[in-house]
Design a protein around this motif. Structure first.
Motif, PDB file in Angstrom:
ATOM      1  N   ASP A 165      -4.382  -7.196   3.598  1.00 29.63           N
ATOM      2  CA  ASP A 165      -3.441  -6.104   3.357  1.00 29.63           C
ATOM      3  C   ASP A 165      -4.140  -4.831   2.900  1.00 29.63           C
ATOM      4  O   ASP A 165      -3.512  -3.800   2.701  1.00 29.63           O
ATOM      5  N   VAL A 166      -5.464  -4.912   2.727  1.00 33.68           N
ATOM      6  CA  VAL A 166      -6.224  -3.745   2.264  1.00 33.68           C
ATOM      7  C   VAL A 166      -6.390  -2.761   3.420  1.00 33.68           C
ATOM      8  O   VAL A 166      -6.476  -3.148   4.581  1.00 33.68           O
ATOM      9  N   GLY A 167      -6.422  -1.488   3.093  1.00 35.58           N
ATOM     10  CA  GLY A 167      -6.619  -0.459   4.109  1.00 35.58           C
ATOM     11  C   GLY A 167      -8.022  -0.526   4.690  1.00 35.58           C
ATOM     12  O   GLY A 167      -8.986  -0.793   3.971  1.00 35.58           O
ATOM     13  N   GLN A 173       0.814  -1.216   0.000  1.00 35.97           N
ATOM     14  CA  GLN A 173       0.000   0.000   0.000  1.00 35.97           C
ATOM     15  C   GLN A 173       0.846   1.263   0.000  1.00 35.97           C
ATOM     16  O   GLN A 173       0.633   2.164  -0.779  1.00 35.97           O
ATOM     17  N   THR A 207     -13.327  -8.816   2.387  1.00 38.54           N
ATOM     18  CA  THR A 207     -12.208  -8.080   1.808  1.00 38.54           C
ATOM     19  C   THR A 207     -11.410  -9.055   0.955  1.00 38.54           C
ATOM     20  O   THR A 207     -11.328 -10.233   1.272  1.00 38.54           O
ATOM     21  N   PRO A 208     -10.820  -8.556  -0.119  1.00 44.40           N
ATOM     22  CA  PRO A 208     -10.001  -9.461  -0.927  1.00 44.40           C
ATOM     23  C   PRO A 208      -8.733  -9.894  -0.196  1.00 44.40           C
ATOM     24  O   PRO A 208      -8.183 -10.948  -0.494  1.00 44.40           O
ATOM     25  N   ASN A 262      -5.255   4.107  -1.370  1.00 48.07           N
ATOM     26  CA  ASN A 262      -5.267   3.991   0.085  1.00 48.07           C
ATOM     27  C   ASN A 262      -5.794   5.263   0.706  1.00 48.07           C
ATOM     28  O   ASN A 262      -5.954   5.370   1.898  1.00 48.07           O
ATOM     29  N   ARG A 278     -16.989  -8.607  -3.725  1.00 43.92           N
ATOM     30  CA  ARG A 278     -16.233  -9.825  -3.435  1.00 43.92           C
ATOM     31  C   ARG A 278     -16.648 -10.875  -4.438  1.00 43.92           C
ATOM     32  O   ARG A 278     -17.809 -11.260  -4.467  1.00 43.92           O
ATOM     33  N   PRO A 298      -7.466  -5.233  -6.417  1.00 42.86           N
ATOM     34  CA  PRO A 298      -7.294  -4.607  -5.104  1.00 42.86           C
ATOM     35  C   PRO A 298      -6.099  -3.674  -5.044  1.00 42.86           C
ATOM     36  O   PRO A 298      -6.151  -2.652  -4.385  1.00 42.86           O
ATOM     37  N   LYS A 318     -11.186   1.249   3.231  1.00 42.98           N
ATOM     38  CA  LYS A 318     -11.905   0.718   2.062  1.00 42.98           C
ATOM     39  C   LYS A 318     -13.122  -0.100   2.441  1.00 42.98           C
ATOM     40  O   LYS A 318     -13.907  -0.467   1.594  1.00 42.98           O
ATOM     41  N   LEU A 319     -13.221  -0.463   3.708  1.00 44.02           N
ATOM     42  CA  LEU A 319     -14.276  -1.386   4.107  1.00 44.02           C
ATOM     43  C   LEU A 319     -15.573  -0.640   4.381  1.00 44.02           C
ATOM     44  O   LEU A 319     -15.570   0.545   4.701  1.00 44.02           O
ATOM     45  N   SER A 320     -16.683  -1.362   4.289  1.00 44.37           N
ATOM     46  CA  SER A 320     -17.964  -0.790   4.670  1.00 44.37           C
ATOM     47  C   SER A 320     -18.018  -0.682   6.190  1.00 44.37           C
ATOM     48  O   SER A 320     -17.211  -1.287   6.895  1.00 44.37           O
ATOM     49  N   ARG A 355     -10.369 -12.902   9.731  1.00 44.81           N
ATOM     50  CA  ARG A 355     -11.114 -12.590   8.512  1.00 44.81           C
ATOM     51  C   ARG A 355     -12.109 -13.713   8.221  1.00 44.81           C
ATOM     52  O   ARG A 355     -13.269 -13.477   7.918  1.00 44.81           O
ATOM     53  N   GLN A 387     -13.328   7.793   2.588  1.00 41.67           N
ATOM     54  CA  GLN A 387     -14.694   7.301   2.484  1.00 41.67           C
ATOM     55  C   GLN A 387     -14.691   5.782   2.445  1.00 41.67           C
ATOM     56  O   GLN A 387     -14.030   5.189   1.608  1.00 41.67           O
ATOM     57  N   PRO A 388     -15.427   5.163   3.347  1.00 44.17           N
ATOM     58  CA  PRO A 388     -15.477   3.713   3.274  1.00 44.17           C
ATOM     59  C   PRO A 388     -16.352   3.288   2.102  1.00 44.17           C
ATOM     60  O   PRO A 388     -17.283   3.983   1.724  1.00 44.17           O
ATOM     61  N   ALA A 389     -16.031   2.175   1.530  1.00 50.55           N
ATOM     62  CA  ALA A 389     -16.822   1.686   0.411  1.00 50.55           C
ATOM     63  C   ALA A 389     -16.894   0.177   0.498  1.00 50.55           C
ATOM     64  O   ALA A 389     -15.980  -0.472   0.968  1.00 50.55           O
ATOM     65  N   ASP A 390     -17.983  -0.350   0.076  1.00 51.40           N
ATOM     66  CA  ASP A 390     -18.107  -1.792   0.060  1.00 51.40           C
ATOM     67  C   ASP A 390     -17.257  -2.362  -1.049  1.00 51.40           C
ATOM     68  O   ASP A 390     -17.278  -1.880  -2.164  1.00 51.40           O
ATOM     69  N   LEU A 391     -16.497  -3.362  -0.717  1.00 50.78           N
ATOM     70  CA  LEU A 391     -15.690  -3.999  -1.747  1.00 50.78           C
ATOM     71  C   LEU A 391     -16.477  -5.144  -2.349  1.00 50.78           C
ATOM     72  O   LEU A 391     -16.977  -5.986  -1.621  1.00 50.78           O
TER      73      LEU A 391
END
Lengths: 450, 514
Positions: free
Chosen positions: B404-406, A27, B400-401, A440, A450, A435, B409-411, B393, A444-448
């Motif tokens: 290591d993701v920040g 990141q 999350t994929p 980074n 999947r 990803p 980025k999560l809801s 997890r 704003q959080p966002a749903d990823l």
């Protein structure tokens, strides 16, 4: 690139993101990637402009000798800035330490190894003083170190009576010394080449170790060719640089100050990345309240980070005095600004929490090669300053702008645009969200998906 | 009194991404009356007032607003102020370093060609202060005034703008009884002078005492408007309107296995960090049994969070008195570190400000509260860290994929799971969960409930702070109610109902019988 002709699809993660992995695709290194690119471009431009003078052994040695102390300062400065503080006193602290050490050797005949220890002790004492005010009294670091800047500049001139104090010949090797020649009948400096080989070997070992761990944990791995390219490029650069340093003017090789710098970079990268203390620096800098509620003693971290900065400033001051063989009343003037600029060019955030040692070193090298290149083409100090100032502004502006765009770096924006273009070409494809392409920076959080 | 209403809001609908905060809300206010708006936390009261005052400009909501007989479309607060609507927020909007006069006329300066006429301003300020019954030198800096007097200055500021409709959002929440009484008198006095007031308050006794009409809002809908003058309206009647909703089966089934009391807090008393005369916890005592989920119910500002944080290593307020007993031994938690060592965990209600470092990755966040567990001589073991993060997890199904993701980025729901993982990693015996489901969607809520129940099933104690009564009734085994820093009741969840809880949350009549 081949991806331009093939439609993007969610399964395909090759191409850009893999190339980025060559440079260690995590990141934070995303941001540094842009700066590293800028550094290479700057070096290449000056290499052409100066007819190959920039990358000549003599000039490289010169750059290391001339800028090692700024780079050492930027190691400490990035930690201070990650914490959300600033240290304006480093130049004065360096000068103050320089005069104390010079006087100790010149007037009390203190042996030089002891003088170095004395210098470090001075750094610790000054650091404890400044750390105390910042951490335990709560005076903003800006004010504490502004005061320190005045106090220790005055202290230097008081002790040295505003004149220069020479230092003995033996001492100057830490600032102007080189790796010694071995009595081997080879026409390059053997120790420098050995150092280069060791570096290259470490790169190889590190990559193998990394892949092994990733395999063991079952985490996502870069393709083998990425690892190979990465190792070959990095090891190649190191060996080539070593060769340049080893084949310079007789009597010169890799400077001692450069070795001190390399050791410090390794040690501090380790501290910031792999130790509890390092984690606490990022935790407090990123969100002080959350860190405190996780049991981090934020004031203690404040204290040691400020203290560490002064110790590194003391070291830089001694290296400078050794190089110029005397301590003077104007030593270290403006260093704080160079170090701070290096850190911000290297991708640190003004609001704290973001920044790396390596990034700051690359940022410092951008400044160094810019300075050096402009001098080589005969630009005056006035022009150099103007350009340095504009580069700083531009670097941070691009960063701020790219954050607002939701991209991590110039590179991020570029690749996102590409992606958008590719998507518009293939309308039936679902959006590809690799990803590693996601920035980074957006808060704003966002749903990823999947 | 004319029959023409001063304010009419017709079918106001306001949506936020993913949430319908207001749905076809209607509000009619007659001139020179005191109109109260009641509802649970999050019912949409504040949103409605923000629509009215132009904080949410025309176009971001649907529906019409008629003020003094004309349709109005405010594009910002200044526009609504110009029309004669002033809103006084819960958090006072005064500037502490400026004087009373300067604050009253801030943004509304008495000036000729850009030059302020201070003499005139002071005369006008004195007059306004007399109208609100505040005897202070207008040159006094705001920071030298208590909260009650600051509130009066706010009202004076509104009067300076020739206000027709005054909106007060929880005006007495931060005031003591005398100051509250004075403020309510003042509002009555203003009514006598023809100024209409809309008042939002959680203190139902006050509302009953002062309001002419009460509109009840629940889940973004207008439920009813009660006419107080017509009689028959008491606190019970208001509460029924506020909570009258069926409990759907939104909660996973569970058979609790409750052990012995292992954690006890006795006579806990805490001072407000800035205002020493305010006690945010007054001799609170409560206990938690192993495997038990204990609810802490209270309205905003009741002191639930403050109580929890002060127990968690004194991270809020000034400790005055009280003891903590864990497993039969008295423990002293002087800082967060020792609280964690003694097996306490606190999941903050404010995920983004207090719970997470949003710049960090998932794996680093999960281990952040107990790095020593995966470190040797101060060096963090990266591969262990990754393995642990992966475990959580999978276990908590963090979407999350990669770890290591920040975390940014999560809801919201997944961020909350990261926070829960972070505290589960510290091996706590007692978890204090402060509004763990705030701002996350229904599906994620269910998952969070499952996690909470699983923790209790492991024999851990859980304290659940929540503003949603159905949530407490659905999840908790026992519920304490908190009102103004005091624990007012202690009811087994099986015997509790929303009306009884709301009564204990809005008055200190009943005492705890632990």
């Amino acid at each position: 690139m081949s991806t331009a002709s093939t439609p993007a699809s969610p399964q395909k993660k090759g191409g850009l993101s893999d190339i980025r992995k060559v440079f260690g695709g995590g990141q934070s290194s995303l941001r540094q990637f842009g700066i590293l690119g800028s550094l290479i471009v700057i070096i290449l431009i000056f290499q052409i402009w100066t007819d190959g003078l920039t990358l000549s052994p003599t000039n490289l040695i010169n750059v290391v000798n001339q800028y090692s102390y700024i780079l050492i300062l930027s190691i400490g400065m990035v930690m201070v800035i990650i914490m959300g503080h600033i240290d304006l006193s480093v130049g004065s602290v360096a000068a103050f330490t320089g005069i104390v050490v010079a006087k100790a050797m010149a007037e009390w005949n203190m042996p030089w190894p002891l003088a170095i220890l004395l210098g470090l002790a001075v750094g610790i004492a000054i650091g404890a003083w400044q750390g105390f005010w910042v951490a335990f009294v709560g005076v903003p670091a800006f004010i504490v170190t502004l005061a320190g800047m005045l106090v220790f500049r005055g202290g230097n001139q008081f002790i040295g009576q505003s004149t220069t104090t020479p230092v003995p010949q033996e001492f100057s090797f830490i600032g102007a010394g080189y790796l010694p020649e071995l009595s081997v009948p080879l026409d390059f400096n053997v120790l420098t080449m050995l150092l280069g080989l060791a570096g290259a070997a470490w790169i190889v070992w590190n990559e193998i170790h990394l892949r092994r761990t990733q395999k063991k944990l079952g985490s996502e791995m870069a393709p083998v060719w990425v690892s190979v390219v990465k190792v070959v490029v990095l090891a190649g650069v190191i060996l080539w640089a070593a060769w340049l340093f080893a084949t310079g003017r007789p009597g010169t090789s890799f400077p001692i100050s450069g070795i001190i710098l390399v050791v410090l970079v390794i040690v501090y990268s380790f501290i910031t990345n792999n130790t509890i203390f390092g984690r606490h620096i990022y935790a407090v800098g990123g969100n002080r309240l959350a860190a405190t509620l996780s049991g981090v003693k934020d004031r203690r971290v404040d204290f040691f980070v400020m203290m560490n900065m002064s110790v590194l400033a003391a070291l830089a001051g001694m290296i400078f005095v050794a190089r110029s063989t005397a301590s003077g009343p104007q030593d270290g003037n403006g260093w704080e600004l160079d170090a701070i600029a290096a850190v911000f060019i290297g991708g640190a955030a003004v609001s704290g929490g973001i920044g790396t040692v390596i990034g700051s070193i690359v940022g410092g090298l951008v400044m160094a090669f810019l300075n050096n290149g402009l001098q080589l083409i005969g630009a005056g100090a006035d022009v150099v300053q103007i350009i340095k100032g504009l580069v700083l502004l531009l670097a941070v502006a691009v960063d701020v702008w790219s954050k607002r765009q939701g991209g991590a770096s110039i590179f991020g924006i570029w690749s996102n645009r590409r992606k958008a273009r590719l998507e518009s070409q293939g309308p039936t494809e679902p959006p590809a969200v690799a990803p590693t392409n996601v920035s980074n920076e957006s808060s704003q959080p966002a749903d990823l998906p999947r | 009194m004319s029959a023409q209403p001063i304010l009419e809001m017709r079918s106001i609908t306001k949506e936020f991404p993913g949430v319908k905060a207001l749905s076809e809300v209607t509000l009619t206010v007659m001139p020179a009356e005191i109109h109260a708006i009641c509802g649970e936390n999050g019912a949409g009261k504040s949103t409605l007032m923000k629509v009215l005052s132009g904080v949410y400009p025309h176009g971001t909501y649907t529906g019409e607003i008629y003020f003094r007989g004309e349709e109005v479309q405010f594009k910002d607060i200044r526009a609504s102020e110009a029309a004669g609507i002033a809103i006084i927020h819960q958090e006072l909007a005064l500037i502490p370093e400026l004087s009373i006069t300067e604050n009253i006329f801030l943004g509304n300066e008495i000036a000729k060609r850009g030059r302020i006429d201070w003499a005139e301003a002071k005369i006008r300020a004195l007059d306004l202060l007399a109208r609100v019954g505040l005897e202070e030198d207008p040159d006094t800096q705001i920071k030298h005034l208590g909260v009650g007097k600051q509130q009066l200055v706010e009202i004076a500021k509104a009067l300076a703008k020739d206000v027709k409709l005054l909106i007060l959002d929880e005006p007495t929440a931060a005031l003591n009884e005398d100051d509250s009484e004075h403020l309510l008198d003042l509002i009555r006095g203003l009514k006598g002078k023809g100024i209409t007031s809309i008042m939002i308050s959680h203190k139902l006794n006050e509302i009953e005492e002062i309001a002419d009409e009460i509109t009840i809002i629940r889940d973004g809908h207008t439920i009813e408007t009660l006419d107080v003058k017509a009689g028959g309206v008491d606190e019970d009647r208001i509460i029924r309107g506020m909570v009258g909703r069926s409990l759907e089966s939104r909660f996973p089934d569970r058979t609790p296995h409750i052990g012995d009391v292992f954690f006890e807090v006795k006579d806990w008393t805490i001072q407000h960090p800035q205002v020493p005369e305010r006690l945010v916890a007054k001799g609170s005592s409560f206990n938690v049994r192993r495997g038990e989920i204990v609810g802490l119910a209270g309205l905003m500002g009741a002191g639930r969070t403050e109580l929890a944080m002060s127990i968690f290593g004194r991270s809020y307020g000034n400790y005055l008195a009280g003891t903590i007993v864990k497993d039969g031994k008295e423990i002293v938690l002087k800082d967060v570190e020792s609280a964690i060592e003694h097996g306490l965990a606190y999941v903050s209600e404010d995920r983004k400000q207090l719970g997470l470092n949003l710049l960090d990755t998932i794996k680093r966040s999960i281990v952040a509260a107990k790095l020593s567990k995966i470190s040797k001589r101060g060096v963090v073991d990266d591969s262990q860290e990754f393995g642990i993060a992966e475990e959580y997890r999978k276990q908590l199904r963090i979407k999350t994929p990669s770890v290591d993701v920040g975390v940014s980025k999560l809801s919201g729901g997944n961020q909350q799971k990261v926070v829960l993982a972070k505290w589960m990693f510290t091996d706590p015996d007692l978890l204090i969960l402060d509004e763990p489901t705030r701002g996350i969607d229904v599906g994620a809520k269910y998952e969070i409930y499952t996690i909470i129940q699983a923790l209790a099933a492991q024999g851990k104690g859980v304290i659940l702070i929540s503003s949603e009564l159905p949530e407490l009734l659905g999840i908790a085994d026992r519920i304490y109610t908190v009102f103004e820093g005091q624990i007012t009741d202690n009811i087994p969840a099986s015997e509790a109902n929303p009306e009884a809880l709301m009564r204990s949350m809005t008055s200190a009549k009943k005492k705890a019988n632990a």
